[in-house]
Design an enzyme around this catalytic site. Structure first.
Site, PDB file in Angstrom:
ATOM      1  N   CYS A  94      83.405  57.510  12.460  1.00 54.47           N
ATOM      2  CA  CYS A  94      82.385  56.562  12.100  1.00 54.47           C
ATOM      3  C   CYS A  94      81.161  57.399  11.202  1.00 54.47           C
ATOM      4  O   CYS A  94      80.644  58.325  11.870  1.00 54.47           O
ATOM      5  CB  CYS A  94      81.843  56.238  13.255  1.00 54.47           C
ATOM      6  N   ASP A 136      93.157  47.412  14.828  1.00 52.93           N
ATOM      7  CA  ASP A 136      91.912  46.680  15.616  1.00 52.93           C
ATOM      8  C   ASP A 136      92.579  45.637  16.675  1.00 52.93           C
ATOM      9  O   ASP A 136      91.784  45.236  17.645  1.00 52.93           O
ATOM     10  CB  ASP A 136      90.974  45.760  14.578  1.00 52.93           C
ATOM     11  N   GLU A 149     102.341  39.055   5.611  1.00 53.41           N
ATOM     12  CA  GLU A 149     101.078  39.234   5.243  1.00 53.41           C
ATOM     13  C   GLU A 149     100.653  38.045   4.382  1.00 53.41           C
ATOM     14  O   GLU A 149     101.187  37.812   3.368  1.00 53.41           O
ATOM     15  CB  GLU A 149     100.787  40.558   4.589  1.00 53.41           C
ATOM     16  N   LYS A 173      87.481  51.073  17.138  1.00 48.11           N
ATOM     17  CA  LYS A 173      88.312  50.393  16.126  1.00 48.11           C
ATOM     18  C   LYS A 173      87.979  50.745  14.559  1.00 48.11           C
ATOM     19  O   LYS A 173      86.917  50.158  14.015  1.00 48.11           O
ATOM     20  CB  LYS A 173      88.061  48.835  16.365  1.00 48.11           C
ATOM     21  N   THR A 174      88.502  51.709  14.025  1.00 46.61           N
ATOM     22  CA  THR A 174      88.317  51.904  12.521  1.00 46.61           C
ATOM     23  C   THR A 174      89.464  52.277  11.760  1.00 46.61           C
ATOM     24  O   THR A 174      90.748  52.490  12.416  1.00 46.61           O
ATOM     25  CB  THR A 174      87.746  53.536  12.508  1.00 46.61           C
ATOM     26  N   ALA A 175      89.410  52.312  10.405  1.00 46.65           N
ATOM     27  CA  ALA A 175      90.501  52.537   9.703  1.00 46.65           C
ATOM     28  C   ALA A 175      90.918  54.027   9.985  1.00 46.65           C
ATOM     29  O   ALA A 175      92.286  54.285   9.824  1.00 46.65           O
ATOM     30  CB  ALA A 175      90.198  52.498   8.211  1.00 46.65           C
ATOM     31  N   ALA A 176      89.943  54.984  10.355  1.00 48.42           N
ATOM     32  CA  ALA A 176      90.344  56.220  10.722  1.00 48.42           C
ATOM     33  C   ALA A 176      91.328  56.259  11.829  1.00 48.42           C
ATOM     34  O   ALA A 176      91.967  57.215  11.967  1.00 48.42           O
ATOM     35  CB  ALA A 176      89.106  57.164  11.008  1.00 48.42           C
ATOM     36  N   CYS A 191      84.214  49.212  13.553  1.00 45.17           N
ATOM     37  CA  CYS A 191      83.390  50.295  13.120  1.00 45.17           C
ATOM     38  C   CYS A 191      81.827  49.921  13.649  1.00 45.17           C
ATOM     39  O   CYS A 191      81.047  49.410  13.184  1.00 45.17           O
ATOM     40  CB  CYS A 191      83.233  49.951  11.581  1.00 45.17           C
ATOM     41  N   VAL A 211     101.969  34.572  10.626  1.00 45.20           N
ATOM     42  CA  VAL A 211     102.438  34.526  11.783  1.00 45.20           C
ATOM     43  C   VAL A 211     101.993  33.575  12.617  1.00 45.20           C
ATOM     44  O   VAL A 211     100.551  33.554  12.799  1.00 45.20           O
ATOM     45  CB  VAL A 211     102.780  35.943  12.409  1.00 45.20           C
TER      46      VAL A 211
HETATM   47  C1  LIG Z   1      81.658  46.636   7.361  1.00 44.62           C
HETATM   48  C2  LIG Z   1      82.730  47.467   7.636  1.00 44.62           C
HETATM   49  C3  LIG Z   1      82.711  48.892   7.607  1.00 44.62           C
HETATM   50  C4  LIG Z   1      83.415  49.546   8.090  1.00 44.62           C
HETATM   51  N1  LIG Z   1      83.596  51.098   8.057  1.00 44.62           N
HETATM   52  C5  LIG Z   1      84.565  51.758   8.585  1.00 44.62           C
HETATM   53  C6  LIG Z   1      84.195  53.283   8.510  1.00 44.62           C
HETATM   54  O1  LIG Z   1      83.364  53.685   7.661  1.00 44.62           O
HETATM   55  N2  LIG Z   1      85.360  53.859   8.770  1.00 44.62           N
HETATM   56  C7  LIG Z   1      86.570  53.384   9.235  1.00 44.62           C
HETATM   57  O2  LIG Z   1      87.230  54.252   9.613  1.00 44.62           O
HETATM   58  N3  LIG Z   1      86.669  52.152   9.678  1.00 44.62           N
HETATM   59  C8  LIG Z   1      85.590  51.178   8.916  1.00 44.62           C
HETATM   60  N4  LIG Z   1      85.772  49.890   9.389  1.00 44.62           N
HETATM   61  C9  LIG Z   1      86.805  49.380   9.966  1.00 44.62           C
HETATM   62  C10 LIG Z   1      88.140  49.294   9.344  1.00 44.62           C
HETATM   63  O3  LIG Z   1      88.212  48.666   8.308  1.00 44.62           O
HETATM   64  C11 LIG Z   1      89.311  48.491  10.396  1.00 44.62           C
HETATM   65  O4  LIG Z   1      89.234  49.255  11.718  1.00 44.62           O
HETATM   66  C12 LIG Z   1      90.614  48.426   9.883  1.00 44.62           C
HETATM   67  O5  LIG Z   1      90.654  47.811   8.747  1.00 44.62           O
HETATM   68  C13 LIG Z   1      91.657  48.300  10.729  1.00 44.62           C
HETATM   69  O6  LIG Z   1      92.977  47.948  10.180  1.00 44.62           O
HETATM   70  P1  LIG Z   1      93.837  46.663  10.940  1.00 44.62           P
HETATM   71  O7  LIG Z   1      95.135  46.896   9.862  1.00 44.62           O
HETATM   72  O8  LIG Z   1      93.830  46.689  12.259  1.00 44.62           O
HETATM   73  O9  LIG Z   1      93.235  45.468  10.213  1.00 44.62           O
HETATM   74  P2  LIG Z   1      92.788  44.784   8.808  1.00 44.62           P
HETATM   75  O10 LIG Z   1      92.855  46.126   7.893  1.00 44.62           O
HETATM   76  O11 LIG Z   1      91.771  43.855   9.022  1.00 44.62           O
HETATM   77  O12 LIG Z   1      94.171  44.180   8.349  1.00 44.62           O
HETATM   78  C14 LIG Z   1      94.637  43.009   9.135  1.00 44.62           C
HETATM   79  C15 LIG Z   1      95.749  42.520   8.229  1.00 44.62           C
HETATM   80  O13 LIG Z   1      96.450  41.277   8.836  1.00 44.62           O
HETATM   81  C16 LIG Z   1      96.529  40.139   8.427  1.00 44.62           C
HETATM   82  N5  LIG Z   1      96.646  39.003   9.244  1.00 44.62           N
HETATM   83  C17 LIG Z   1      95.626  38.247   9.567  1.00 44.62           C
HETATM   84  N6  LIG Z   1      96.187  37.080  10.533  1.00 44.62           N
HETATM   85  C18 LIG Z   1      97.730  37.486  10.050  1.00 44.62           C
HETATM   86  C19 LIG Z   1      99.006  36.524  10.600  1.00 44.62           C
HETATM   87  N7  LIG Z   1      98.644  35.160  11.206  1.00 44.62           N
HETATM   88  N8  LIG Z   1      99.858  36.978  10.128  1.00 44.62           N
HETATM   89  C20 LIG Z   1     100.139  38.017   9.515  1.00 44.62           C
HETATM   90  N9  LIG Z   1      99.289  38.766   9.110  1.00 44.62           N
HETATM   91  C21 LIG Z   1      97.968  38.464   9.259  1.00 44.62           C
HETATM   92  C22 LIG Z   1      95.044  40.132   7.452  1.00 44.62           C
HETATM   93  O14 LIG Z   1      95.337  39.103   6.473  1.00 44.62           O
HETATM   94  C23 LIG Z   1      94.937  41.341   7.113  1.00 44.62           C
HETATM   95  O15 LIG Z   1      95.698  41.763   5.744  1.00 44.62           O
HETATM   96  C24 LIG Z   1      84.760  48.912   8.792  1.00 44.62           C
HETATM   97  C25 LIG Z   1      84.841  47.835   8.740  1.00 44.62           C
HETATM   98  C26 LIG Z   1      84.183  46.846   8.235  1.00 44.62           C
HETATM   99  C27 LIG Z   1      84.095  45.413   8.120  1.00 44.62           C
END
Ligand SMILES: Cc1cc2nc3c(=O)[nH]c(=O)nc-3n(C[C@H](O)[C@H](O)[C@H](O)COP(=O)(O)OP(=O)(O)OC[C@H]3O[C@@H](n4cnc5c(N)ncnc54)[C@H](O)[C@@H]3O)c2cc1C
Length: 412
Positions: free
Chosen positions: A340, A297, A38, A305-308, A164, A81
């Protein structure tokens, strides 16, 4: 390549999905050598940014240092990466070094393609152009909303898939609610321009949302994709589905940027034609490499595509990966759950919870929270409980309500 560093499990990305998966793995197999790769110093609770844009959360409350969320017992490699060599079980890093693995978990999120709209990067954060999709500009949304007393406010949504998918309209509802409460809504034209053909992908929730669209007098423009912003003249240009260009002036515009898989993912051998990591939607195992899994995501399962969703996926990936490693954890299956919470007004939420094919998957009995109606309890869940659950349960391997029901099948 012969990697200098070797791990049992390497996790690419320490966001919501990566940290949750590391913790879920450690809670099952503390002896494994796990690395999280990360590059970022800060970890964000992105679902909080909708609330920042409405003046309800402070921006600072949505961020922690990456060091603070990294589980004890994993090795944090602070690098990006750049390359995958799945035939050699190695990945390449930005500093030119390589890391070897027995099993790989891919979850670097998606790319916000700000450059995909002409003029957006130059104007973001000024000239009335804002977005809750960035930690930096979510507070600017609230500044604009408070200062707008009359004029035109536009809210935009790009083509799917996006993270989201409700967030672009959440920004509209909370802004319009503020203008409604402060008595200025009658002087403000509110417009929602979305590339999609409907207000929300799951029809069940649309009537409740339409009531708020009507209450706020918001004009809906379906199949309109934002292509250009001119900050000096405050003109937004859209391309309609029939290819026609239309323009609208604005006093403020909230933009949800176009989204795609990160470049280093799209260039890798792990992906489908659209550039997302190609996985089995139930097991989240790569369809191409049996020792690779992906979640969050970045992958191509058709969930919201959500944190949930990542919260439900992480225990499934941990279980299936360890089963593959011969630890007899059983096989978990992901049902596409995503959630959502649509913030239709300050204090009320339409809580959409659904899985693959739009199947309704409510966490609560109808008498407590009915997703077809705005709910005060759902607001308390979003405003109070969910941030706490994110930091203290999801990221710590406490799998409340998401422990996978285990099947007996063998991993491939
Ligand atoms: C405005 C907004 C509102 C939202 N509302 C909601 C909600 O109400 N409920 C809900 O459940 N979800 C919500 N979400 C969506 C949620 O935040 C994402 O779906 C969630 O964070 C996805 O998790 P992830 O780990 O896949 O990606 P992320 O949490 O984005 O993490 C990806 C990680 O990978 C790292 N990375 C990137 N490139 C590289 C690389 N080359 N090498 C190594 N690491 C790398 C990044 O630095 C980051 O830390 C919302 C998002 C936004 C922007």
């Amino acid at each position: 390549m012969t990697a200098a560093k070797q791990f049992d499990i390497v996790i690419v990305g320490g966001g919501a999905a990566g940290i949750a998966t590391a913790s879920s793995l450690l809670s099952r197999a503390a002896h494994m050598a796990i690395a999280v790769i990360e590059p970022a110093d800060r970890h964000y609770y992105q679902p909080g940014w909708t609330m920042v844009g409405a003046g309800i959360f402070s921006a600072a409350s949505t961020a922690k240092t990456t060091a603070a969320v990294m589980p004890a017992g994993v090795t944090w490699i602070k690098q990006a990466v750049t390359e995958f060599s799945p035939d050699d079980n190695e990945i390449g890093l930005a500093d030119g070094s390589t890391v070897g693995y027995e099993r790989l978990v891919v979850c670097p999120g998606l790319k916000l393609n700000w450059a995909g709209v002409e003029g957006l990067e130059d104007n973001l954060g000024r000239n009335g152009v804002t977005s809750n999709y960035s930690f930096k500009t979510a507070p600017y949304t609230w500044d604009l909303v408070q200062n707008l007393k009359s004029g035109k406010a536009l809210f935009t949504q790009p083509p799917m898939p996006i993270k989201c998918a409700g967030a672009p309209q959440k920004a509209l509802y909370l802004s319009a609610d503020h203008w409604h409460r402060s008595g200025t809504l009658n002087n403000i034209d509110v417009g929602f321009f979305t590339a999609t053909p409907s207000l929300f992908g799951v029809a069940h929730y649309v009537p409740a949302l339409m009531k708020y669209v009507e209450k706020y007098g918001a004009e809906l423009h379906f199949e309109h994709t934002l292509t250009k912003i001119d900050g000096a003249t405050k003109i937004a240009t859209f391309t309609r589905a029939d290819g026609e260009e239309v323009q609208s002036d604005f006093d403020m515009i909230h933009v949800c940027p176009p989204q795609c898989a990160p470049d280093f993912i799209r260039q890798s051998p792990l992906v489908d034609e659209a550039g997302w990591v190609d996985v089995d939607p139930a097991t989240l195992q790569s369809r191409r490499y049996e020792n690779v899994w992906a979640l969050g995501d970045v992958m191509n399962a058709p969930n919201a595509k959500t944190a949930a969703a990542a919260r439900a996926q992480a225990p499934v990936v941990a279980t299936n990966l360890l089963q593959h490693a011969g630890l007899n954890t059983g096989m978990g299956h992901y049902n596409g759950y995503g959630s959502c919470p649509l913030t239709v007004e300050r204090g009320k939420i339409v809580l959409a919870e659904f899985g693959y094919g739009g199947k309704l998957l409510p966490s609560f009995p109808k008498w407590l929270i009915d997703g077809q109606y705005p709910s005060v309890l759902a607001w308390l869940l979003k405003a109070r409980a969910l941030p706490w659950i994110y930091w203290n349960a999801m990221l710590k391997g406490r799998e409340w309500l998401v422990k996978p029901a285990l099947g007996a099948e063998e991993s491939s």
